[in-house]
Design a protein around this motif. Structure first.
Motif, PDB file in Angstrom:
ATOM      1  N   ARG A  12       0.872  -1.282  -0.084  1.00  0.00           N
ATOM      2  CA  ARG A  12       0.117   0.146   0.017  1.00  0.00           C
ATOM      3  C   ARG A  12       1.211   1.204  -0.033  1.00  0.00           C
ATOM      4  NH1 ARG A  12      -5.046  -0.730   0.561  1.00  0.00           N
ATOM      5  NH2 ARG A  12      -5.380   1.164   1.394  1.00  0.00           N
ATOM      6  N   ILE A  13       0.777   2.094  -0.837  1.00  0.00           N
ATOM      7  CA  ILE A  13       1.333   3.404  -1.116  1.00  0.00           C
ATOM      8  C   ILE A  13       1.045   4.477  -0.146  1.00  0.00           C
ATOM      9  CG2 ILE A  13       2.549   4.965  -2.508  1.00  0.00           C
ATOM     10  CD1 ILE A  13       1.914   2.812  -4.926  1.00  0.00           C
ATOM     11  N   VAL A  14       1.833   4.969   0.753  1.00  0.00           N
ATOM     12  CA  VAL A  14       1.517   5.946   1.494  1.00  0.00           C
ATOM     13  C   VAL A  14       1.944   7.322   1.459  1.00  0.00           C
ATOM     14  CG1 VAL A  14       1.515   6.633   4.235  1.00  0.00           C
ATOM     15  CG2 VAL A  14       1.194   4.254   3.359  1.00  0.00           C
ATOM     16  N   LEU A  15       1.048   8.282   1.704  1.00  0.00           N
ATOM     17  CA  LEU A  15       1.553   9.736   1.574  1.00  0.00           C
ATOM     18  C   LEU A  15       1.411  10.393   2.803  1.00  0.00           C
ATOM     19  CD1 LEU A  15       2.433  12.167  -0.139  1.00  0.00           C
ATOM     20  CD2 LEU A  15      -0.159  12.541  -0.567  1.00  0.00           C
ATOM     21  N   ILE A  16       2.486  11.009   3.621  1.00  0.00           N
ATOM     22  CA  ILE A  16       2.443  11.600   4.603  1.00  0.00           C
ATOM     23  C   ILE A  16       2.132  13.147   4.628  1.00  0.00           C
ATOM     24  CG2 ILE A  16       3.577  11.868   6.780  1.00  0.00           C
ATOM     25  CD1 ILE A  16       5.089   9.479   6.370  1.00  0.00           C
ATOM     26  N   LEU A  17       1.230  13.744   5.322  1.00  0.00           N
ATOM     27  CA  LEU A  17       0.894  15.224   5.373  1.00  0.00           C
ATOM     28  C   LEU A  17       1.676  15.859   6.521  1.00  0.00           C
ATOM     29  CD1 LEU A  17      -2.932  15.707   4.425  1.00  0.00           C
ATOM     30  CD2 LEU A  17      -1.206  15.571   3.141  1.00  0.00           C
ATOM     31  N   GLY A  18       2.832  16.390   6.216  1.00  0.00           N
ATOM     32  CA  GLY A  18       3.525  17.044   7.578  1.00  0.00           C
ATOM     33  C   GLY A  18       4.889  16.345   7.491  1.00  0.00           C
ATOM     34  N   ALA A  19       5.939  17.203   7.293  1.00  0.00           N
ATOM     35  CA  ALA A  19       7.232  16.787   7.438  1.00  0.00           C
ATOM     36  C   ALA A  19       7.748  16.946   8.656  1.00  0.00           C
ATOM     37  CB  ALA A  19       8.013  17.313   6.239  1.00  0.00           C
ATOM     38  N   CYS A  20       7.090  16.969   9.748  1.00  0.00           N
ATOM     39  CA  CYS A  20       7.563  17.337  11.106  1.00  0.00           C
ATOM     40  C   CYS A  20       8.013  16.363  11.590  1.00  0.00           C
ATOM     41  CB  CYS A  20       6.195  18.025  12.017  1.00  0.00           C
ATOM     42  SG  CYS A  20       4.944  16.742  12.082  1.00  0.00           S
ATOM     43  N   ALA A  21       8.583  16.309  12.920  1.00  0.00           N
ATOM     44  CA  ALA A  21       8.960  15.261  13.755  1.00  0.00           C
ATOM     45  C   ALA A  21       8.287  13.902  13.725  1.00  0.00           C
ATOM     46  CB  ALA A  21       9.520  15.577  15.128  1.00  0.00           C
ATOM     47  N   ALA A  22       6.965  14.055  13.756  1.00  0.00           N
ATOM     48  CA  ALA A  22       5.942  12.822  13.838  1.00  0.00           C
ATOM     49  C   ALA A  22       6.104  12.211  12.444  1.00  0.00           C
ATOM     50  CB  ALA A  22       4.633  13.389  14.206  1.00  0.00           C
ATOM     51  N   GLY A  23       5.882  12.991  11.257  1.00  0.00           N
ATOM     52  CA  GLY A  23       5.917  12.679   9.975  1.00  0.00           C
ATOM     53  C   GLY A  23       7.179  11.538   9.806  1.00  0.00           C
ATOM     54  N   LYS A  24       8.470  12.202  10.303  1.00  0.00           N
ATOM     55  CA  LYS A  24       9.607  11.766   9.925  1.00  0.00           C
ATOM     56  C   LYS A  24       9.653  10.291  10.709  1.00  0.00           C
ATOM     57  CE  LYS A  24      12.062  16.040   9.522  1.00  0.00           C
ATOM     58  NZ  LYS A  24      13.146  17.064  10.135  1.00  0.00           N
ATOM     59  N   LYS A  25       9.213  10.528  11.943  1.00  0.00           N
ATOM     60  CA  LYS A  25       9.297   9.074  12.665  1.00  0.00           C
ATOM     61  C   LYS A  25       8.329   7.886  12.110  1.00  0.00           C
ATOM     62  CE  LYS A  25       8.755   7.220  17.220  1.00  0.00           C
ATOM     63  NZ  LYS A  25       8.630   7.362  18.874  1.00  0.00           N
ATOM     64  N   LEU A  26       7.253   8.465  11.368  1.00  0.00           N
ATOM     65  CA  LEU A  26       6.272   7.666  10.839  1.00  0.00           C
ATOM     66  C   LEU A  26       6.873   6.997   9.633  1.00  0.00           C
ATOM     67  CD1 LEU A  26       3.768   6.172  10.406  1.00  0.00           C
ATOM     68  CD2 LEU A  26       2.745   8.062   9.117  1.00  0.00           C
ATOM     69  N   ALA A  27       7.624   7.719   8.980  1.00  0.00           N
ATOM     70  CA  ALA A  27       8.347   7.331   7.529  1.00  0.00           C
ATOM     71  C   ALA A  27       9.334   6.506   7.841  1.00  0.00           C
ATOM     72  CB  ALA A  27       9.084   8.797   6.868  1.00  0.00           C
ATOM     73  N   GLU A  28      10.353   6.521   8.976  1.00  0.00           N
ATOM     74  CA  GLU A  28      11.261   5.631   9.357  1.00  0.00           C
ATOM     75  C   GLU A  28      10.803   4.396   9.807  1.00  0.00           C
ATOM     76  OE1 GLU A  28      13.938   5.478  13.296  1.00  0.00           O
ATOM     77  OE2 GLU A  28      14.388   7.238  12.201  1.00  0.00           O
ATOM     78  N   GLN A  29       9.610   4.457  10.363  1.00  0.00           N
ATOM     79  CA  GLN A  29       8.880   3.067  10.755  1.00  0.00           C
ATOM     80  C   GLN A  29       8.343   2.396   9.404  1.00  0.00           C
ATOM     81  OE1 GLN A  29       5.896   4.154  13.517  1.00  0.00           O
ATOM     82  NE2 GLN A  29       7.394   4.295  15.343  1.00  0.00           N
ATOM     83  N   ILE A  30       7.777   2.894   8.647  1.00  0.00           N
ATOM     84  CA  ILE A  30       7.428   2.357   6.999  1.00  0.00           C
ATOM     85  C   ILE A  30       8.541   1.924   6.313  1.00  0.00           C
ATOM     86  CG2 ILE A  30       6.521   3.111   4.966  1.00  0.00           C
ATOM     87  CD1 ILE A  30       4.797   5.058   6.157  1.00  0.00           C
ATOM     88  N   GLU A  31       9.736   2.548   6.406  1.00  0.00           N
ATOM     89  CA  GLU A  31      10.913   2.229   5.660  1.00  0.00           C
ATOM     90  C   GLU A  31      11.681   0.866   6.105  1.00  0.00           C
ATOM     91  OE1 GLU A  31      12.106   3.361   2.651  1.00  0.00           O
ATOM     92  OE2 GLU A  31      10.485   4.493   2.374  1.00  0.00           O
ATOM     93  N   THR A  32      11.609   0.884   7.721  1.00  0.00           N
ATOM     94  CA  THR A  32      12.366  -0.118   8.169  1.00  0.00           C
ATOM     95  C   THR A  32      11.475  -1.273   8.649  1.00  0.00           C
ATOM     96  OG1 THR A  32      11.971   0.785  10.622  1.00  0.00           O
ATOM     97  CG2 THR A  32      13.998   1.741   9.332  1.00  0.00           C
ATOM     98  N   GLN A  33      10.237  -1.362   8.491  1.00  0.00           N
ATOM     99  CA  GLN A  33       9.433  -2.335   9.040  1.00  0.00           C
ATOM    100  C   GLN A  33       8.727  -2.997   7.686  1.00  0.00           C
ATOM    101  OE1 GLN A  33       7.006  -1.607  12.336  1.00  0.00           O
ATOM    102  NE2 GLN A  33       8.752  -0.580  13.484  1.00  0.00           N
TER     103      GLN A  33
END
Length: 82
Positions: A12-33
């Protein structure tokens, strides 16, 4: 755009609204898990900078509908700062 495979099925392709710390953390989890079955398309953010520490900023938050169609986004996640 990167599309990862998960158990022979398209992620599933995900788009994150907001490149704040919360967005970065979510992106990291998506990439590593990989077991989440998600692939990150990038971020939408209203910051003036086009790139924040190597993040893929696809456009402004007002462009969400256009980006969902253009990048075949399955899920949009809103990342709000605390």
């Amino acid at each position: 755009m990167r599309v990862k495979r998960f158990n022979q099925f398209r992620s599933r392709i995900v788009l994150i609204l907001g490149a704040c710390a919360a967005g970065k953390k979510l992106a990291e989890q998506i990439e590593t898990q990989a077991d989440l079955g998600l692939a990150l398309a990038g971020f939408l953010d209203d910051c003036d900078e086009q790139s924040r520490e190597g993040l893929v900023i696809l456009g402004k938050t007002s462009q969400v509908r256009e980006m969902v169609q253009q990048h075949c986004i399955d899920d949009v996640v809103v990342a709000l700062p605390r």
